[in-house]
Design a protein around this motif. Structure first.
Motif: not given
Length: 234
Positions: A17-23, A196-197
């Protein structure tokens, strides 16, 4: 815009989730105006620092499924991680207690190193298979994040930042948060889970547009002031 993120360092969906928020933020034109604050949440406050069980065995026991089913479930999570550029090594992962890791991130927050510390802890656990309750591991991560090793050692040797961790967890309980990751935008909107992103992107846009279009509320009566053409004297 402020985004508060409740998460735990042994939670695979928290890292995803952290990485999807960053994307999503990479696609957001106002990302420089977004502040992300990570908040503490322990999935299992009673977890031991070390266990002879593998993560597959822990999952199988917790959910009453076979070891093979647990391995397949973890493999599916691993594929989701790969889709956002992460590498999860479930076979060598070291399940552990995360209380000291959370105390260390509270210290990192005070020193302006929160985001770096959080990323290093996630990476250490999921990709490097490090025992993130081990003091030497934590000190090495703190030093790599730019924190003073001696100060970090003093923090870990004491009970400092316990209150800050508990305060985050109490606020999570007050908000009804029972699982992580949990994202709160400007204290008004929430996203539960590693969505999802596009979900994150739409949330960013909605909160930003609302904040920009929100009219000012006048407190008290209109007083004396100067405008473009004149000043009011009465």
């Amino acid at each position: 815009m402020k985004i508060e993120v409740w998460s735990d360092f042994v939670c695979p969906f928290c890292y995803i989730g952290k990485r999807r928020l960053e994307q999503a933020l990479e696609q957001f034109p106002h990302r420089e105006n977004v502040e992300i604050v990570f908040r503490s949440f322990e999935l299992d406050p009673n977890a031991p620092n070390e266990t002879p069980l593998t993560i597959h065995e822990i999952i199988a026991n917790k959910y009453g499924i076979s070891l093979e089913e647990a391995k397949r479930a973890n493999a599916d999570i691993g594929r989701q991680a790969e889709a956002v550029g992460l590498s999860f090594r479930f076979d060598t992962m070291k399940p552990t207690n995360t209380f000291d890791a959370h105390r260390l991130t509270q210290y990192a927050k005070e020193k302006g190193k929160l985001n770096d510390m959080v990323e290093r802890l996630f990476y250490a656990y999921f990709t490097e298979s490090k025992l993130i309750s081990d003091r030497n591991v934590l000190l090495a991560l703190a030093e790599a994040a730019g924190l003073d090793r001696v100060e970090a050692e003093e923090v870990l040797a004491s009970s400092r930042y316990t209150e800050e961790v508990r305060r985050d967890e109490e606020e999570a309980a007050a908000l009804g948060i029972r699982g992580v990751p949990f994202f709160v935008f400007n204290g008004k909107y929430a996203i539960s889970g590693a969505q999802p992103v596009d979900v994150f992107r739409r949330a960013l846009e909605k909160v930003w547009e609302e904040e920009q279009s929100r009219p000012l509320q006048l407190l008290g009566e209109e007083g004396r002031a100067c405008g473009d053409d004149d000043c009011r004297f009465n």
